[in-house]
Design a protein around this motif. Sequence first.
Motif, PDB file in Angstrom:
ATOM      1  N   GLN A 263       0.409  -1.163  -0.114  1.00 33.52           N
ATOM      2  CA  GLN A 263       0.266   0.010   0.076  1.00 33.52           C
ATOM      3  C   GLN A 263       0.611   1.356   0.129  1.00 33.52           C
ATOM      4  OE1 GLN A 263      -0.143  -2.675   2.029  1.00 33.52           O
ATOM      5  NE2 GLN A 263      -1.838  -3.159   3.390  1.00 33.52           N
ATOM      6  N   LYS A 264       2.011   1.226   0.765  1.00 34.11           N
ATOM      7  CA  LYS A 264       2.763   2.216   1.196  1.00 34.11           C
ATOM      8  C   LYS A 264       3.068   2.699  -0.673  1.00 34.11           C
ATOM      9  CE  LYS A 264       3.626   2.761   5.744  1.00 34.11           C
ATOM     10  NZ  LYS A 264       4.349   1.823   7.257  1.00 34.11           N
ATOM     11  N   SER A 265       4.091   1.246  -0.734  1.00 30.46           N
ATOM     12  CA  SER A 265       4.691   1.794  -2.032  1.00 30.46           C
ATOM     13  C   SER A 265       3.366   2.214  -2.768  1.00 30.46           C
ATOM     14  CB  SER A 265       5.347   0.706  -2.909  1.00 30.46           C
ATOM     15  OG  SER A 265       4.103  -0.021  -2.964  1.00 30.46           O
ATOM     16  N   LYS A 266       2.339   1.599  -3.595  1.00 31.88           N
ATOM     17  CA  LYS A 266       1.385   2.465  -4.273  1.00 31.88           C
ATOM     18  C   LYS A 266       1.118   3.977  -4.201  1.00 31.88           C
ATOM     19  CE  LYS A 266      -0.603  -2.399  -5.532  1.00 31.88           C
ATOM     20  NZ  LYS A 266      -1.235  -2.710  -5.519  1.00 31.88           N
ATOM     21  N   ALA A 267       1.578   4.403  -2.414  1.00 29.83           N
ATOM     22  CA  ALA A 267       0.862   6.005  -2.361  1.00 29.83           C
ATOM     23  C   ALA A 267       1.747   6.861  -2.885  1.00 29.83           C
ATOM     24  CB  ALA A 267       0.301   5.662  -1.417  1.00 29.83           C
ATOM     25  N   ILE A 268       2.939   6.176  -2.805  1.00 32.06           N
ATOM     26  CA  ILE A 268       4.525   6.812  -2.346  1.00 32.06           C
ATOM     27  C   ILE A 268       4.137   7.323  -3.837  1.00 32.06           C
ATOM     28  CG2 ILE A 268       6.881   7.172  -2.220  1.00 32.06           C
ATOM     29  CD1 ILE A 268       6.715   5.225  -0.066  1.00 32.06           C
TER      30      ILE A 268
ATOM     31  N   ILE B 203      -6.095  19.968   1.408  1.00 35.16           N
ATOM     32  CA  ILE B 203      -5.158  19.339   0.135  1.00 35.16           C
ATOM     33  C   ILE B 203      -3.812  17.676   0.605  1.00 35.16           C
ATOM     34  CG2 ILE B 203      -3.376  19.523  -2.104  1.00 35.16           C
ATOM     35  CD1 ILE B 203      -4.126  22.632  -2.356  1.00 35.16           C
ATOM     36  N   LEU B 204      -3.684  18.585   1.499  1.00 36.41           N
ATOM     37  CA  LEU B 204      -3.151  17.232   2.070  1.00 36.41           C
ATOM     38  C   LEU B 204      -3.427  16.004   2.038  1.00 36.41           C
ATOM     39  CD1 LEU B 204       0.386  18.666   3.732  1.00 36.41           C
ATOM     40  CD2 LEU B 204       0.333  18.053   2.046  1.00 36.41           C
ATOM     41  N   GLU B 205      -4.155  16.067   2.277  1.00 38.11           N
ATOM     42  CA  GLU B 205      -5.366  15.187   2.575  1.00 38.11           C
ATOM     43  C   GLU B 205      -5.868  14.131   1.334  1.00 38.11           C
ATOM     44  OE1 GLU B 205      -8.353  15.502   6.435  1.00 38.11           O
ATOM     45  OE2 GLU B 205      -7.161  17.401   6.907  1.00 38.11           O
ATOM     46  N   THR B 206      -6.141  14.344   0.690  1.00 39.83           N
ATOM     47  CA  THR B 206      -6.533  14.145  -0.311  1.00 39.83           C
ATOM     48  C   THR B 206      -5.519  13.273  -1.002  1.00 39.83           C
ATOM     49  OG1 THR B 206      -6.123  16.014  -1.727  1.00 39.83           O
ATOM     50  CG2 THR B 206      -8.390  15.986  -1.148  1.00 39.83           C
ATOM     51  N   LEU B 207      -3.924  13.047  -0.588  1.00 40.84           N
ATOM     52  CA  LEU B 207      -3.278  12.923  -1.678  1.00 40.84           C
ATOM     53  C   LEU B 207      -3.569  11.368  -0.965  1.00 40.84           C
ATOM     54  CD1 LEU B 207      -0.260  14.865  -0.888  1.00 40.84           C
ATOM     55  CD2 LEU B 207      -1.766  14.574  -3.347  1.00 40.84           C
ATOM     56  N   PRO B 208      -2.762  10.457  -1.990  1.00 39.58           N
ATOM     57  CA  PRO B 208      -2.925   9.071  -1.098  1.00 39.58           C
ATOM     58  C   PRO B 208      -2.092   8.512   0.067  1.00 39.58           C
ATOM     59  CG  PRO B 208      -2.485   9.617  -3.826  1.00 39.58           C
ATOM     60  CD  PRO B 208      -2.572  10.490  -3.416  1.00 39.58           C
ATOM     61  N   GLY B 209      -2.725   8.141   1.085  1.00 43.60           N
ATOM     62  CA  GLY B 209      -1.935   7.438   1.868  1.00 43.60           C
ATOM     63  C   GLY B 209      -1.417   8.455   2.663  1.00 43.60           C
ATOM     64  N   VAL B 210      -1.857   9.821   3.034  1.00 39.88           N
ATOM     65  CA  VAL B 210      -2.145  11.055   3.619  1.00 39.88           C
ATOM     66  C   VAL B 210      -3.455  11.033   4.023  1.00 39.88           C
ATOM     67  CG1 VAL B 210      -1.567  13.164   4.050  1.00 39.88           C
ATOM     68  CG2 VAL B 210      -0.332  11.318   2.197  1.00 39.88           C
ATOM     69  N   GLY B 211      -3.572  10.477   5.879  1.00 37.33           N
ATOM     70  CA  GLY B 211      -4.627  10.626   6.835  1.00 37.33           C
ATOM     71  C   GLY B 211      -4.233  12.141   7.046  1.00 37.33           C
ATOM     72  N   HIS B 212      -5.000  12.464   8.130  1.00 38.36           N
ATOM     73  CA  HIS B 212      -5.078  14.056   8.776  1.00 38.36           C
ATOM     74  C   HIS B 212      -4.248  14.369   9.795  1.00 38.36           C
ATOM     75  CE1 HIS B 212      -7.447  17.343  11.281  1.00 38.36           C
ATOM     76  NE2 HIS B 212      -7.051  16.410  11.799  1.00 38.36           N
ATOM     77  N   LYS B 213      -3.577  12.785  10.138  1.00 34.67           N
ATOM     78  CA  LYS B 213      -2.321  13.309  11.400  1.00 34.67           C
ATOM     79  C   LYS B 213      -1.287  13.563  10.316  1.00 34.67           C
ATOM     80  CE  LYS B 213       0.276  10.368  12.750  1.00 34.67           C
ATOM     81  NZ  LYS B 213       1.236   8.439  13.287  1.00 34.67           N
ATOM     82  N   THR B 214      -1.228  12.317   9.176  1.00 32.63           N
ATOM     83  CA  THR B 214       0.041  12.921   8.467  1.00 32.63           C
ATOM     84  C   THR B 214      -0.013  14.351   8.019  1.00 32.63           C
ATOM     85  OG1 THR B 214       0.273  10.173   8.085  1.00 32.63           O
ATOM     86  CG2 THR B 214       1.259  12.283   6.699  1.00 32.63           C
ATOM     87  N   ALA B 215      -1.255  14.398   7.676  1.00 39.12           N
ATOM     88  CA  ALA B 215      -1.094  16.185   6.773  1.00 39.12           C
ATOM     89  C   ALA B 215      -0.167  16.815   7.853  1.00 39.12           C
ATOM     90  CB  ALA B 215      -2.568  16.459   6.277  1.00 39.12           C
ATOM     91  N   GLY B 216      -1.621  16.729   9.194  1.00 43.55           N
ATOM     92  CA  GLY B 216      -0.949  17.551  10.397  1.00 43.55           C
ATOM     93  C   GLY B 216       0.320  17.734  10.738  1.00 43.55           C
ATOM     94  N   VAL B 217       0.724  16.848  10.718  1.00 42.74           N
ATOM     95  CA  VAL B 217       2.588  16.564  10.584  1.00 42.74           C
ATOM     96  C   VAL B 217       3.447  17.212   9.616  1.00 42.74           C
ATOM     97  CG1 VAL B 217       4.681  15.308  10.899  1.00 42.74           C
ATOM     98  CG2 VAL B 217       2.455  14.584  11.782  1.00 42.74           C
ATOM     99  N   VAL B 218       2.834  16.911   8.633  1.00 40.90           N
ATOM    100  CA  VAL B 218       3.433  18.082   7.811  1.00 40.90           C
ATOM    101  C   VAL B 218       3.358  19.542   7.654  1.00 40.90           C
ATOM    102  CG1 VAL B 218       3.842  18.712   5.275  1.00 40.90           C
ATOM    103  CG2 VAL B 218       3.679  15.849   5.761  1.00 40.90           C
TER     104      VAL B 218
END
Length: 223
Positions: free
Chosen positions: A91-96, A117-132
């Motif tokens: 899953q992660k390789s496809k998302a990247i 916008i970040l939250e719409t990217l593959p593999g990027v949820g709310h927490k990941t977007a918040g960290v970025v």
Amino acid sequence: MVEVKNLLKQERVDYILAELQQRYPNPPIPLDHKDPYTLLVAVLLSAQCTDERVNQVTPALWELADNPFDMALQSVEDIQAIIRPCGLSPQKSKAIKRLSEILVEQYGGVVPEDMAILETLPGVGHKTAGVVMAQAFGVPSFPVDTHIHRLAQRWGLTNGRSVEQTEKDLKRLFPKETWNDLHLQIIYYAREHCQARSCHGLVCPICTTCYPNRKHPKKIKKP
């Protein structure tokens, strides 16, 4: 004998802020990265994986490609071969690969400084977007992981079953200018002093100061 009372909520908030600031005055970002793109990928890789393992894997990944233009040209198989130790590699390789393609196609190869916008990217949820947003762009965010969710409950700062509710509660309690450091400070404290299977709300300095009369393990509502 003078009875020692549990701290009131505002007293807990003030104490926790002061204690964490003293222990971790300049908390470093735990994931090695060069720019917003490499941070985005590293945070994506950290899902259900330790930061230490991610930092062991990403140097080889950056050798393959360290920007969305080059990563978009790589095969999913080549990406997966490198990131396999992080788990969930299919899953992660496809998302990247796909998020890299989207960044090139729609955003000129630049990671958008925009939470939605970040939250719409593959593999990027709310927490990941918040960290970025917090760590790459310095935008006040309070991404909540399992460490923060657990400690917020042990410290009586939330009753929320979900990380979303915990995030809302913490944002209400703590000044906005403290959020970015505080999210890292709580994570470091959790790892060093208030682990899931050792403290249970009864052992670490913050738990015992906030709740000196607590006699039984604090049960955590899991997200």
